[in-house]
Design an enzyme around this catalytic site. Structure first.
Site, PDB file in Angstrom:
ATOM      1  N   TYR A  49      -3.934   0.330  -0.075  1.00 56.32           N
ATOM      2  CA  TYR A  49      -4.026  -1.088  -0.057  1.00 56.32           C
ATOM      3  C   TYR A  49      -4.937  -1.661   0.978  1.00 56.32           C
ATOM      4  CZ  TYR A  49      -0.168  -2.073  -3.422  1.00 56.32           C
ATOM      5  OH  TYR A  49       0.618  -2.146  -4.488  1.00 56.32           O
ATOM      6  N   PHE A  57      -0.127 -11.251   4.335  1.00 57.80           N
ATOM      7  CA  PHE A  57       1.131 -10.401   3.671  1.00 57.80           C
ATOM      8  C   PHE A  57       0.872  -8.929   3.703  1.00 57.80           C
ATOM      9  CE2 PHE A  57      -1.998 -11.211   0.081  1.00 57.80           C
ATOM     10  CZ  PHE A  57      -2.117 -10.106  -0.567  1.00 57.80           C
ATOM     11  N   ARG A  85      -3.028  -5.316 -17.424  1.00 55.79           N
ATOM     12  CA  ARG A  85      -2.900  -6.570 -16.696  1.00 55.79           C
ATOM     13  C   ARG A  85      -2.193  -7.520 -17.484  1.00 55.79           C
ATOM     14  NH1 ARG A  85      -4.604  -6.247 -11.384  1.00 55.79           N
ATOM     15  NH2 ARG A  85      -5.154  -8.396 -11.314  1.00 55.79           N
ATOM     16  N   THR A  91       0.375 -11.739 -10.765  1.00 55.68           N
ATOM     17  CA  THR A  91       0.902 -11.130  -9.625  1.00 55.68           C
ATOM     18  C   THR A  91       2.481 -11.958  -9.104  1.00 55.68           C
ATOM     19  OG1 THR A  91      -1.324 -10.764  -9.010  1.00 55.68           O
ATOM     20  CG2 THR A  91       0.801 -10.691  -7.027  1.00 55.68           C
ATOM     21  N   ARG A 102       6.179  -8.784 -15.556  1.00 56.66           N
ATOM     22  CA  ARG A 102       6.878  -9.450 -14.511  1.00 56.66           C
ATOM     23  C   ARG A 102       7.669 -10.630 -14.728  1.00 56.66           C
ATOM     24  NH1 ARG A 102       0.854  -8.456 -11.492  1.00 56.66           N
ATOM     25  NH2 ARG A 102       1.440  -6.600 -10.387  1.00 56.66           N
ATOM     26  N   GLU A 126      -8.082   4.809  -7.836  1.00 56.14           N
ATOM     27  CA  GLU A 126      -6.385   4.745  -7.645  1.00 56.14           C
ATOM     28  C   GLU A 126      -5.889   6.133  -8.272  1.00 56.14           C
ATOM     29  OE1 GLU A 126      -6.095   0.045  -7.393  1.00 56.14           O
ATOM     30  OE2 GLU A 126      -5.062   0.971  -8.964  1.00 56.14           O
TER      31      GLU A 126
HETATM   32  P1  CMP Z   1      -0.276  -5.729  -6.542  1.00 56.25           P
HETATM   33  O1  CMP Z   1      -0.625  -5.856  -8.025  1.00 56.25           O
HETATM   34  O2  CMP Z   1       0.271  -4.271  -6.289  1.00 56.25           O
HETATM   35  O3  CMP Z   1      -1.504  -5.762  -5.312  1.00 56.25           O
HETATM   36  C1  CMP Z   1      -1.291  -6.113  -4.246  1.00 56.25           C
HETATM   37  C2  CMP Z   1       0.082  -6.510  -3.703  1.00 56.25           C
HETATM   38  O4  CMP Z   1       0.382  -7.433  -2.708  1.00 56.25           O
HETATM   39  C3  CMP Z   1       0.780  -7.266  -5.125  1.00 56.25           C
HETATM   40  O5  CMP Z   1       0.993  -6.683  -6.149  1.00 56.25           O
HETATM   41  C4  CMP Z   1       2.140  -7.910  -4.495  1.00 56.25           C
HETATM   42  O6  CMP Z   1       3.072  -6.831  -4.177  1.00 56.25           O
HETATM   43  C5  CMP Z   1       1.542  -8.273  -2.952  1.00 56.25           C
HETATM   44  N1  CMP Z   1       1.001  -9.793  -2.917  1.00 56.25           N
HETATM   45  C6  CMP Z   1       0.036 -10.273  -3.306  1.00 56.25           C
HETATM   46  N2  CMP Z   1       0.101 -11.274  -3.119  1.00 56.25           N
HETATM   47  C7  CMP Z   1       1.082 -11.718  -2.321  1.00 56.25           C
HETATM   48  C8  CMP Z   1       1.492 -12.730  -1.539  1.00 56.25           C
HETATM   49  N3  CMP Z   1       0.776 -14.161  -1.515  1.00 56.25           N
HETATM   50  N4  CMP Z   1       2.521 -12.727  -0.700  1.00 56.25           N
HETATM   51  C9  CMP Z   1       3.385 -11.519  -0.685  1.00 56.25           C
HETATM   52  N5  CMP Z   1       2.793 -10.331  -1.407  1.00 56.25           N
HETATM   53  C10 CMP Z   1       1.679 -10.502  -1.934  1.00 56.25           C
END
Ligand code: CMP
Length: 138
Positions: A49, A57, A85, A91, A102, A126
């Site tokens: 990441y 975060f 996606r 997200t 989700r 990845e």
């Molecule tokens: P992912 O698609 O794995 O990519 C980055 C990750 O960060 C996302 O999913 C979430 O698990 C986390 N994430 C993204 N935005 C936020 C946020 N605003 N607050 C907390 N966690 C976040």
């Protein structure tokens, strides 16, 4: 055919949703080329990441992603990155469309059960992060 990387995150494993998630993914026409259960350590999660390092975060994300095992998977389909996606949804599950993974199962923006690569370039990186070429069954 294109490839993408998915990760069933620690909340998905903890909540025993992996069967439902895999069934959903396969029902949408994705072929599972590889999958394994791994527990990321802090340096591995930070490396995966790294693009989010400056985000507020980031530390919580690393704690979450190292809190238990997760299941990375290589998936194959036409337009795999964008199609995947689309089926997992936004997200933040509150903003995800009806019928997406989700929307159906995720608790919140962090614990959102699944990861999907956001571009073909990142999918390639990845996939290589988790799977050596010799493990990819095409
Ligand atoms: P992912 O698609 O794995 O990519 C980055 C990750 O960060 C996302 O999913 C979430 O698990 C986390 N994430 C993204 N935005 C936020 C946020 N605003 N607050 C907390 N966690 C976040």
């Amino acid at each position: 055919m294109d490839l993408t990387l998915a990760i069933l995150k620690p909340d998905c494993v903890r909540r025993k949703l992996t069967g439902k998630a895999i069934d959903f993914i396969e029902s949408k026409g994705f072929k599972t080329l590889c999958m394994k259960k791994v527990k990321l350590d802090r340096p591995q999660a930070e490396a995966f990441y790294a693009v989010h390092k400056s985000k507020n975060f980031f530390n919580d994300l690393i704690l979450f992603m190292t809190s238990g095992p997760c299941i990375p998977m290589v998936l194959q389909k036409e337009e795999a990155v964008t199609e995947f996606r689309e089926i997992i949804g936004a997200t933040d599950p509150k903003k995800a469309k009806e019928g997406t993974l989700r929307k159906l199962y995720a608790d919140n923006v962090q614990e959102n059960i699944i990861h999907g690569s956001d571009s073909m370039e990142n999918a390639k990186k990845e996939i290589a992060f988790f799977f050596p070429l010799t493990e990819i069954i095409s």
